[in-house]
Motif scaffolding. Structure first.
Motif, PDB file in Angstrom:
ATOM      1  N   GLU A 157       0.816  -1.209   0.000  1.00  6.09           N
ATOM      2  CA  GLU A 157       0.000   0.000   0.000  1.00  6.09           C
ATOM      3  C   GLU A 157       0.851   1.261   0.000  1.00  6.09           C
ATOM      4  O   GLU A 157       0.327   2.366  -0.153  1.00  6.09           O
ATOM      5  N   GLU A 158       2.166   1.092   0.143  1.00  2.00           N
ATOM      6  CA  GLU A 158       3.077   2.235   0.120  1.00  2.00           C
ATOM      7  C   GLU A 158       4.139   2.123  -0.972  1.00  2.00           C
ATOM      8  O   GLU A 158       4.701   3.122  -1.409  1.00  2.00           O
ATOM      9  N   LEU A 217      -4.835 -10.454  -1.888  1.00  4.37           N
ATOM     10  CA  LEU A 217      -4.306  -9.264  -1.218  1.00  4.37           C
ATOM     11  C   LEU A 217      -5.384  -8.645  -0.344  1.00  4.37           C
ATOM     12  O   LEU A 217      -6.549  -8.560  -0.734  1.00  4.37           O
ATOM     13  N   HIS A 218      -4.973  -8.171   0.818  1.00  2.00           N
ATOM     14  CA  HIS A 218      -5.863  -7.455   1.719  1.00  2.00           C
ATOM     15  C   HIS A 218      -5.461  -5.988   1.739  1.00  2.00           C
ATOM     16  O   HIS A 218      -4.281  -5.665   1.692  1.00  2.00           O
ATOM     17  N   ALA A 219      -6.457  -5.118   1.801  1.00  2.42           N
ATOM     18  CA  ALA A 219      -6.210  -3.681   1.890  1.00  2.42           C
ATOM     19  C   ALA A 219      -6.934  -3.121   3.105  1.00  2.42           C
ATOM     20  O   ALA A 219      -7.861  -3.733   3.637  1.00  2.42           O
ATOM     21  N   GLU A 227      -7.951   2.549  -0.586  1.00  2.00           N
ATOM     22  CA  GLU A 227      -6.549   2.141  -0.660  1.00  2.00           C
ATOM     23  C   GLU A 227      -6.378   0.941  -1.577  1.00  2.00           C
ATOM     24  O   GLU A 227      -5.365   0.817  -2.272  1.00  2.00           O
ATOM     25  N   ARG A 228      -7.380   0.070  -1.590  1.00  2.00           N
ATOM     26  CA  ARG A 228      -7.313  -1.080  -2.481  1.00  2.00           C
ATOM     27  C   ARG A 228      -7.322  -0.632  -3.937  1.00  2.00           C
ATOM     28  O   ARG A 228      -6.557  -1.149  -4.764  1.00  2.00           O
ATOM     29  N   ALA A 229      -8.162   0.328  -4.275  1.00  2.00           N
ATOM     30  CA  ALA A 229      -8.211   0.818  -5.648  1.00  2.00           C
ATOM     31  C   ALA A 229      -6.869   1.411  -6.067  1.00  2.00           C
ATOM     32  O   ALA A 229      -6.379   1.155  -7.173  1.00  2.00           O
ATOM     33  N   GLU A 230      -6.255   2.189  -5.184  1.00  2.00           N
ATOM     34  CA  GLU A 230      -4.941   2.768  -5.502  1.00  2.00           C
ATOM     35  C   GLU A 230      -3.886   1.690  -5.638  1.00  2.00           C
ATOM     36  O   GLU A 230      -2.998   1.757  -6.506  1.00  2.00           O
ATOM     37  N   LEU A 231      -3.950   0.671  -4.801  1.00  2.00           N
ATOM     38  CA  LEU A 231      -3.009  -0.441  -4.881  1.00  2.00           C
ATOM     39  C   LEU A 231      -3.111  -1.122  -6.236  1.00  2.00           C
ATOM     40  O   LEU A 231      -2.099  -1.365  -6.910  1.00  2.00           O
ATOM     41  N   PHE A 232      -4.326  -1.404  -6.685  1.00  2.00           N
ATOM     42  CA  PHE A 232      -4.490  -2.093  -7.961  1.00  2.00           C
ATOM     43  C   PHE A 232      -4.109  -1.181  -9.132  1.00  2.00           C
ATOM     44  O   PHE A 232      -3.623  -1.673 -10.160  1.00  2.00           O
ATOM     45  N   ALA A 268      -0.264  -0.382 -13.462  1.00  2.00           N
ATOM     46  CA  ALA A 268       0.723   0.469 -14.141  1.00  2.00           C
ATOM     47  C   ALA A 268       2.055  -0.234 -14.296  1.00  2.00           C
ATOM     48  O   ALA A 268       2.870   0.139 -15.156  1.00  2.00           O
ATOM     49  N   ALA A 269       2.301  -1.265 -13.498  1.00  2.00           N
ATOM     50  CA  ALA A 269       3.572  -1.990 -13.570  1.00  2.00           C
ATOM     51  C   ALA A 269       3.620  -2.992 -14.714  1.00  2.00           C
ATOM     52  O   ALA A 269       4.685  -3.544 -15.014  1.00  2.00           O
ATOM     53  N   VAL A 270       2.482  -3.241 -15.373  1.00  2.00           N
ATOM     54  CA  VAL A 270       2.429  -4.219 -16.456  1.00  2.00           C
ATOM     55  C   VAL A 270       2.973  -3.602 -17.740  1.00  2.00           C
ATOM     56  O   VAL A 270       2.540  -2.525 -18.154  1.00  2.00           O
TER      57      VAL A 270
END
Length: 213
Positions: A95-96, A112-114, A119-124, A129-131
């Motif tokens: 998350e960070e 994954l737990h958020a 915060e979950r939306a930002e995590l995903f 973006a990493a793909v």
């Protein structure tokens, strides 16, 4: 105690020599068995079953988890199997932590737990973006309604940990993804028996377009 506390997971991993089976998650095998090996990010790697399976198939893997106990266990298994040079173990809170944009041909995240839906939306979004162009995003969770019913009364679980694959699809940038699939799939019977959790999987599989449309 919340299910997203690092200390909770450290205690869980210390409670047994191995908490999980060491085998890869079923949906990873289904979706990645035929992919050409390249660079992979295992987000929330735990003891490393998925990362090690990918490494054995020729992938170079970045395995990220916030439990140092789990990472140490995974690294030891990698050394024992001659895979130490194929897996980088990263101690970080997802998350960070922000992965390299477009840095991976496969990004996989299981259960994954958020701390909250936001915060979950930002995590995903960060994981998506990493793909890399042409790469694959695989996200697997416990099906929202079924999980909530199964865990009713379990005070250590927060409703924010449950979601549907459609929630993940909603954060993907339109025009940048093709073949977006959101499905409910039966959980692996062996995993259900080992964990006592028969809740079906909610699965998102998406391919990043080779170039933006």
């Amino acid at each position: 105690m919340r299910a997203t506390d690092r200390e909770t997971y450290d205690e869980l991993y210390r409670s047994a020599p191995a908490v999980w089976s060491g085998r890869p998650n079923r949906q990873l095998v289904v979706e990645a068995a035929d992919l050409p090996p390249s660079r992979a990010l295992d987000a929330g790697s735990g003891e490393g079953g998925d990362a090690l399976w990918l490494a054995e198939r020729g992938w170079r893997v970045t395995a990220v988890d916030f439990s140092p106990v789990a990472l140490q266990r995974g690294a030891a298994a990698a050394r024992a199997r001659g895979l130490a040079d194929r897996v980088e173990w990263v101690h970080a809170d997802l998350e960070e932590w922000t992965p390299s944009a477009g840095g991976f041909d496969l990004v996989t995240a299981h259960y994954l737990h958020a701390r909250s839906a936001g915060e979950r939306a930002e995590l995903f979004r960060r994981l998506a973006a990493a793909v890399a162009p042409g790469g694959t995003l695989l996200v697997v969770g416990h099906l929202l309604d079924a999980a909530a019913a199964h865990h009713h009364g379990a005070g250590h679980l927060d409703p924010a940990v449950f979601y549907r694959a459609e929630d993940v699809a909603a954060v993907l940038e339109p025009g940048e993804w093709s073949d977006v699939v959101t499905e409910t799939r039966e959980r692996d019977h062996g995993a259900a028996e080992r964990t006592g959790n028969p809740v079906p999987d909610t699965v998102l599989v998406a391919r990043r377009a080779s170039r933006a449309r």
